[in-house]
Motif scaffolding. Structure first.
Motif, PDB file in Angstrom:
ATOM      1  N   ASP A  21       4.928  10.276   6.967  1.00  0.00           N
ATOM      2  CA  ASP A  21       6.225  10.752   6.482  1.00  0.00           C
ATOM      3  C   ASP A  21       6.120  11.752   5.343  1.00  0.00           C
ATOM      4  N   ARG A  52       7.496  15.307   5.772  1.00  0.00           N
ATOM      5  CA  ARG A  52       7.217  15.798   7.132  1.00  0.00           C
ATOM      6  C   ARG A  52       8.200  16.895   7.535  1.00  0.00           C
ATOM      7  N   LEU A  99      11.642   7.739   1.784  1.00  0.00           N
ATOM      8  CA  LEU A  99      10.261   7.368   2.102  1.00  0.00           C
ATOM      9  C   LEU A  99      10.032   5.861   2.148  1.00  0.00           C
ATOM     10  N   GLY A 102       7.874   4.093   4.839  1.00  0.00           N
ATOM     11  CA  GLY A 102       7.175   5.139   5.578  1.00  0.00           C
ATOM     12  C   GLY A 102       5.672   5.084   5.401  1.00  0.00           C
ATOM     13  N   ARG A 103       5.019   6.074   5.991  1.00  0.00           N
ATOM     14  CA  ARG A 103       3.563   6.220   5.831  1.00  0.00           C
ATOM     15  C   ARG A 103       3.317   7.413   4.906  1.00  0.00           C
ATOM     16  N   ALA A 125       5.838   0.592   1.970  1.00  0.00           N
ATOM     17  CA  ALA A 125       5.201   1.746   2.605  1.00  0.00           C
ATOM     18  C   ALA A 125       3.763   1.429   2.993  1.00  0.00           C
TER      19      ALA A 125
END
Length: 368
Positions: A21, A52, A99, A102-103, A125
């Motif tokens: 992300d 991203r 985020l 997210g990654r 995350a």
């Protein structure tokens, strides 16, 4: 579009491919590569978020705002003051970028204190390393980077020629004194600093590949390993020559030097797109092994060179990484005979459509 914005958009493409992300960077070569802003790490929170999708966001202390806006293409610059808790500002940024859960790929060199604050702000995350997406980009140099690397190579070439011209005047100097003179010559030729301290290994000291320089006096007939570079527009040069300033070297030296020269040539001639990095290493290593010195070639054949003087790709035995147009790396085979002398010859090469372009063009022989 600036080179820095093009690199950032390419990074976003790689984030999508990696199912990540965002990447979170702090003062580092990665941050410079994407933003154009260069700063050393310090105690204050100064972070760049590249999501991203959408535009990147800087989070910086108040005192950096004007500088960041002037030196970077990034338009979204959020600030915090010394009276604030930067972790609150950090929480606001990651919330705005959505985020949570997210990654996030974190700068490989980010200090632990900042990484821990990221973890605290994004407890759900998944974290990885920014090199997953940035390193492949940095490995293929764009035109702006190649221009800087060529100019850095030309600068060190001029300094190398002046060092060789010292001839017998270098005899009687200590390694420390010659290293200081090398730094002076690099600056005199237009270098903007050095990526590492000059290596000056005379006589038996040359048999230690990473011997820096010491108080040993250079004697007539000594083989001297000289490994140094300079920086131009953030990009380094890196070149090694092994010379004898005056007198006759040990009996075995000329043979060993010739073997290393042949190994360097074999490796350079192997370079082209699609060739495995390990094949370049093998080309150099086979020449040295056939001459009977295989056990005295005790390091990889090369390393990538870019914003960092050691980066991907690494030219190491067994690597199946395929070379790509725009890769820049060293070719530096060596033979080291303990308590006697060492020989290393190093050039930087660029992978081109049909082979290799040399970034160094100085005499590779040993006589000065």
């Amino acid at each position: 579009m600036t080179p820095f914005e093009r690199r950032t958009r390419a990074c976003q493409d790689r984030l999508a491919d990696a199912d990540a992300d965002a990447t979170a960077l702090f003062p580092s070569r990665n941050l410079l590569y994407l933003s154009g802003f260069d700063e050393e790490p310090a105690e204050r929170h100064l972070l760049l978020f590249v999501p991203r999708e959408g535009d990147p966001v800087f989070l910086v202390p108040d005192l950096y705002e004007t500088q960041v806006r002037a030196e970077s293409w990034v338009a979204d610059v959020r600030t915090w003051s010394d009276d604030d808790d930067p972790r609150d500002a950090l929480a606001d940024v990651v919330s705005d970028l959505d985020l949570a859960g997210g990654r996030i790929l974190v700068d490989d060199t980010m200090w632990a204190r900042f990484s821990q604050d990221l973890w605290a702000a994004l407890p759900a995350a998944d974290f990885g390393l920014a090199s997953e997406v940035v390193a492949p980009l940095r490995a293929r140099k764009d035109d702006a980077e190649l221009d800087a690397l060529r100019r850095a190579g030309a600068t060190v070439d001029r300094a190398v020629e002046r060092v060789r011209d010292m001839g017998a005047d270098a005899v009687g100097m200590t390694e420390n004194e010659l290293a200081a003179e090398i730094e002076r010559l690099l600056a005199d030729e237009g270098g903007e600093g050095i990526p590492f301290g000059p290596l000056v290994g005379s006589g038996p000291n040359g048999a230690m590949p990473h011997h820096g320089h010491g108080d040993r006096v250079i004697e007539s007939g000594d083989p001297v390993v000289l490994d140094f570079g300079t920086v131009v527009d953030h990009y380094p040069s890196d070149q090694t020559r092994t010379v004898v300033f005056a007198g006759e070297p040990p009996a075995e030296f000329a043979e060993v030097h010739g073997v290393v020269q042949a190994a360097r040539t074999a490796a350079v001639e192997t370079v082209e797109p699609g060739v495995a990095a390990g094949d370049v290493d093998r080309a150099a290593r086979e020449v040295i092994e056939e001459a009977g010195y295989g056990d005295r070639f005790i390091h990889r054949t090369g390393h990538g060179v870019g914003l960092d003087v050691h980066e991907e790709p690494y030219i190491v035995a067994g690597s199946d990484r395929e070379l790509e147009v725009g890769n820049v790396f060293s070719v530096e085979p060596g033979i080291y005979l303990p308590d006697e002398f060492g020989v290393r010859i190093e050039d930087l090469v660029v992978v081109t459509d049909d082979g290799a372009e040399l970034l160094n063009d100085t005499d590779r022989g040993w006589r000065c």
